[in-house]
Scaffold this motif. Structure first.
Motif, PDB file in Angstrom:
ATOM      1  N   VAL A   4     106.502 -12.125  47.942  1.00 26.18           N
ATOM      2  CA  VAL A   4     105.553 -11.846  49.010  1.00 26.18           C
ATOM      3  C   VAL A   4     106.312 -11.249  50.182  1.00 26.18           C
ATOM      4  O   VAL A   4     107.354 -11.778  50.598  1.00 26.18           O
ATOM      5  CB  VAL A   4     104.813 -13.134  49.432  1.00 26.18           C
ATOM      6  CG1 VAL A   4     103.747 -12.811  50.475  1.00 26.18           C
ATOM      7  CG2 VAL A   4     104.192 -13.817  48.215  1.00 26.18           C
ATOM      8  N   GLU A   5     105.763 -10.142  50.761  1.00 29.75           N
ATOM      9  CA  GLU A   5     106.445  -9.438  51.848  1.00 29.75           C
ATOM     10  C   GLU A   5     105.425  -8.666  52.675  1.00 29.75           C
ATOM     11  O   GLU A   5     104.271  -8.493  52.262  1.00 29.75           O
ATOM     12  CB  GLU A   5     107.492  -8.474  51.274  1.00 29.75           C
ATOM     13  CG  GLU A   5     106.893  -7.520  50.249  1.00 29.75           C
ATOM     14  CD  GLU A   5     107.936  -6.933  49.303  1.00 29.75           C
ATOM     15  OE1 GLU A   5     109.134  -7.238  49.481  1.00 29.75           O
ATOM     16  OE2 GLU A   5     107.555  -6.188  48.385  1.00 29.75           O
ATOM     17  N   ILE A   6     105.893  -8.242  53.855  1.00 29.95           N
ATOM     18  CA  ILE A   6     105.045  -7.435  54.733  1.00 29.95           C
ATOM     19  C   ILE A   6     105.384  -5.961  54.524  1.00 29.95           C
ATOM     20  O   ILE A   6     106.563  -5.590  54.535  1.00 29.95           O
ATOM     21  CB  ILE A   6     105.236  -7.832  56.208  1.00 29.95           C
ATOM     22  CG1 ILE A   6     104.786  -9.285  56.434  1.00 29.95           C
ATOM     23  CG2 ILE A   6     104.464  -6.887  57.119  1.00 29.95           C
ATOM     24  CD1 ILE A   6     105.014  -9.773  57.847  1.00 29.95           C
ATOM     25  N   CYS A   7     104.351  -5.141  54.342  1.00 33.78           N
ATOM     26  CA  CYS A   7     104.538  -3.703  54.103  1.00 33.78           C
ATOM     27  C   CYS A   7     103.729  -2.908  55.119  1.00 33.78           C
ATOM     28  O   CYS A   7     102.670  -3.350  55.606  1.00 33.78           O
ATOM     29  CB  CYS A   7     104.100  -3.321  52.694  1.00 33.78           C
ATOM     30  SG  CYS A   7     105.011  -4.183  51.393  1.00 33.78           S
ATOM     31  N   GLY A   8     104.242  -1.709  55.447  1.00 36.95           N
ATOM     32  CA  GLY A   8     103.534  -0.810  56.361  1.00 36.95           C
ATOM     33  C   GLY A   8     102.787   0.293  55.612  1.00 36.95           C
ATOM     34  O   GLY A   8     102.846   0.391  54.387  1.00 36.95           O
ATOM     35  N   THR A   9     102.104   1.117  56.384  1.00 37.64           N
ATOM     36  CA  THR A   9     101.290   2.240  55.858  1.00 37.64           C
ATOM     37  C   THR A   9     100.461   1.844  54.651  1.00 37.64           C
ATOM     38  O   THR A   9     100.416   2.545  53.632  1.00 37.64           O
ATOM     39  CB  THR A   9     102.180   3.454  55.491  1.00 37.64           C
ATOM     40  OG1 THR A   9     103.141   3.050  54.500  1.00 37.64           O
ATOM     41  CG2 THR A   9     102.886   3.999  56.701  1.00 37.64           C
ATOM     42  N   GLY A  10      99.816   0.713  54.778  1.00 37.39           N
ATOM     43  CA  GLY A  10      98.892   0.295  53.735  1.00 37.39           C
ATOM     44  C   GLY A  10      99.551  -0.187  52.461  1.00 37.39           C
ATOM     45  O   GLY A  10      98.891  -0.271  51.417  1.00 37.39           O
ATOM     46  N   GLY A  11     100.867  -0.490  52.483  1.00 36.98           N
ATOM     47  CA  GLY A  11     101.518  -1.021  51.291  1.00 36.98           C
ATOM     48  C   GLY A  11     102.034   0.035  50.348  1.00 36.98           C
ATOM     49  O   GLY A  11     102.198  -0.227  49.152  1.00 36.98           O
ATOM     50  N   SER A  12     102.322   1.221  50.829  1.00 34.74           N
ATOM     51  CA  SER A  12     102.828   2.280  49.962  1.00 34.74           C
ATOM     52  C   SER A  12     104.281   2.019  49.573  1.00 34.74           C
ATOM     53  O   SER A  12     104.937   1.122  50.115  1.00 34.74           O
ATOM     54  CB  SER A  12     102.703   3.634  50.653  1.00 34.74           C
ATOM     55  OG  SER A  12     103.483   3.661  51.841  1.00 34.74           O
ATOM     56  N   SER A  13     104.817   2.797  48.672  1.00 31.27           N
ATOM     57  CA  SER A  13     106.166   2.604  48.149  1.00 31.27           C
ATOM     58  C   SER A  13     107.212   2.727  49.258  1.00 31.27           C
ATOM     59  O   SER A  13     107.107   3.567  50.144  1.00 31.27           O
ATOM     60  CB  SER A  13     106.426   3.655  47.069  1.00 31.27           C
ATOM     61  OG  SER A  13     107.750   3.607  46.634  1.00 31.27           O
ATOM     62  N   ASN A  14     108.243   1.867  49.173  1.00 26.98           N
ATOM     63  CA  ASN A  14     109.383   1.877  50.115  1.00 26.98           C
ATOM     64  C   ASN A  14     108.958   1.662  51.570  1.00 26.98           C
ATOM     65  O   ASN A  14     109.582   2.171  52.489  1.00 26.98           O
ATOM     66  CB  ASN A  14     110.171   3.188  50.011  1.00 26.98           C
ATOM     67  CG  ASN A  14     110.748   3.393  48.617  1.00 26.98           C
ATOM     68  OD1 ASN A  14     111.163   2.420  47.977  1.00 26.98           O
ATOM     69  ND2 ASN A  14     110.763   4.621  48.161  1.00 26.98           N
ATOM     70  N   SER A  15     107.874   0.927  51.768  1.00 29.22           N
ATOM     71  CA  SER A  15     107.431   0.667  53.133  1.00 29.22           C
ATOM     72  C   SER A  15     107.448  -0.819  53.467  1.00 29.22           C
ATOM     73  O   SER A  15     106.867  -1.231  54.465  1.00 29.22           O
ATOM     74  CB  SER A  15     106.007   1.215  53.322  1.00 29.22           C
ATOM     75  OG  SER A  15     105.102   0.508  52.488  1.00 29.22           O
ATOM     76  N   CYS A  16     108.096  -1.662  52.639  1.00 31.27           N
ATOM     77  CA  CYS A  16     108.028  -3.101  52.818  1.00 31.27           C
ATOM     78  C   CYS A  16     109.338  -3.657  53.403  1.00 31.27           C
ATOM     79  O   CYS A  16     110.413  -3.095  53.196  1.00 31.27           O
ATOM     80  CB  CYS A  16     107.758  -3.792  51.479  1.00 31.27           C
ATOM     81  SG  CYS A  16     106.206  -3.249  50.695  1.00 31.27           S
ATOM     82  N   ALA A  17     109.195  -4.775  54.128  1.00 32.28           N
ATOM     83  CA  ALA A  17     110.374  -5.477  54.685  1.00 32.28           C
ATOM     84  C   ALA A  17     110.930  -6.391  53.595  1.00 32.28           C
ATOM     85  O   ALA A  17     110.692  -7.613  53.566  1.00 32.28           O
ATOM     86  CB  ALA A  17     109.963  -6.259  55.919  1.00 32.28           C
ATOM     87  N   ILE A  18     111.669  -5.781  52.666  1.00 34.30           N
ATOM     88  CA  ILE A  18     112.134  -6.511  51.490  1.00 34.30           C
ATOM     89  C   ILE A  18     113.126  -7.611  51.874  1.00 34.30           C
ATOM     90  O   ILE A  18     113.154  -8.699  51.277  1.00 34.30           O
ATOM     91  CB  ILE A  18     112.768  -5.525  50.483  1.00 34.30           C
ATOM     92  CG1 ILE A  18     111.719  -4.501  50.030  1.00 34.30           C
ATOM     93  CG2 ILE A  18     113.331  -6.267  49.278  1.00 34.30           C
ATOM     94  CD1 ILE A  18     112.274  -3.436  49.115  1.00 34.30           C
ATOM     95  N   ALA A  19     113.950  -7.383  52.900  1.00 34.32           N
ATOM     96  CA  ALA A  19     114.953  -8.384  53.289  1.00 34.32           C
ATOM     97  C   ALA A  19     114.316  -9.687  53.743  1.00 34.32           C
ATOM     98  O   ALA A  19     114.926 -10.759  53.659  1.00 34.32           O
ATOM     99  CB  ALA A  19     115.854  -7.812  54.381  1.00 34.32           C
ATOM    100  N   ALA A  20     113.069  -9.620  54.236  1.00 37.44           N
ATOM    101  CA  ALA A  20     112.402 -10.828  54.716  1.00 37.44           C
ATOM    102  C   ALA A  20     111.386 -11.352  53.712  1.00 37.44           C
ATOM    103  O   ALA A  20     110.556 -12.215  54.052  1.00 37.44           O
ATOM    104  CB  ALA A  20     111.718 -10.539  56.048  1.00 37.44           C
ATOM    105  N   ALA A  21     111.431 -10.884  52.464  1.00 38.84           N
ATOM    106  CA  ALA A  21     110.474 -11.323  51.458  1.00 38.84           C
ATOM    107  C   ALA A  21     110.735 -12.770  51.059  1.00 38.84           C
ATOM    108  O   ALA A  21     111.869 -13.273  51.137  1.00 38.84           O
ATOM    109  CB  ALA A  21     110.550 -10.399  50.235  1.00 38.84           C
TER     110      ALA A  21
END
Length: 268
Positions: free
Chosen positions: A14-31
């Protein structure tokens, strides 16, 4: 943060993503990781970290082990994060009614041949060759003679906006002032104002041939009348003699009739 509807035992990231959850837009380090319980749900704390791309943001949950499950993106509003500028509202593109053909045909009664007012039937054809629906282009007919304008006549646009790819013909009866031989120019002006821009020029004319023929007919009639009167006053010729009957000898000029003397011889 809670989730539900996942397969039992599914291991999720589970993680926070920008631009509606598109590819390579998520804060993976804080998942964070979560496992679906016997009811298919989970409860987990997720730190708020700004994703690499601006919001609108989502909470993205996807399985990486255990029972497979499709990814889920749930929109979330987080104050203080970067947001993309709002999209400009879509603007409807209006089409343009273009003049494709124009004709002027004389449509005058018989009295025009004697100098009365005439008319011309003007047909204008428009087409919308692209874009959206085409509104009224503002059509005005101008009438000129000898370079001087003698009238302006607005044409009513009927049928509403012209659909893309559609065509429409407008017919207008234009009055032509009568009189002696006159040539006119009909201008087709387009524009939202009364002045407009002239895009086509047509020709029209008044030809009162009757005013030429009437004097000729009258002159011929008078000539025939005078000729008939002259023939009526001529001295008639004598009738020819019938066959077998001698013609009387003409009398000499200055002839005088003499009565023969009768000599009576009496008895001696």
């Amino acid at each position: 943060m809670t989730g539900s509807g996942f397969p039992i035992g599914a291991q999720l990231q589970v993680e926070i993503c920008g631009t509606g959850g598109s590819s390579n837009s998520c804060a993976i380090a804080a998942a964070v990781d979560a496992t679906a319980d016997v009811h298919g749900g989970f409860h987990q704390s997720l730190p708020v970290v700004e994703p690499p791309t601006p919001c609108p943001c989502t909470v993205h949950a996807a399985s990486y082990a255990g029972t497979a499950a499709g990814p889920v993106d749930t929109p979330i509003s987080i104050p203080g994060l970067r947001y993309l500028p709002p999209a400009a509202p879509a603007v409807a593109v209006a089409g343009t009614a273009q003049l494709t053909d124009a004709t002027a045909v004389p449509d005058s009664p018989f009295l025009t041949q004697l100098g009365a007012d005439g008319s011309a039937r003007v047909t204008l054809t428009f087409a919308d060759l692209g874009g959206g629906p085409a509104p009224d282009p503002g059509v005005t007919l101008t009438l000129s003679r000898g370079g001087a304008q003698v009238g302006r006549y607005p044409v009513v646009w009927t049928g509403g906006a012209l659909a893309p790819g559609g065509r429409r013909s407008l017919v207008y009866e234009l009055s032509l002032p009568g009189g002696w031989f006159r040539d006119y120019e009909i201008g087709v002006a387009l524009g939202p104002t009364a002045e407009g821009v002239t895009v086509r020029t047509l020709s029209a004319a008044v030809r009162p041939w009757g005013e030429v023929l009437a004097p000729l007919v009258l002159f011929c009639g008078l000539g025939c009348l005078f000729g008939a009167r002259r023939r009526g006053t001529a001295v008639p010729e004598p009738f020819p003699a019938s066959p077998g009957i001698p013609s009387p000898a003409p009398e000499p000029e200055n002839a005088t009739a003499e009565t023969p003397e009768t000599v009576e011889n009496g008895p001696s």
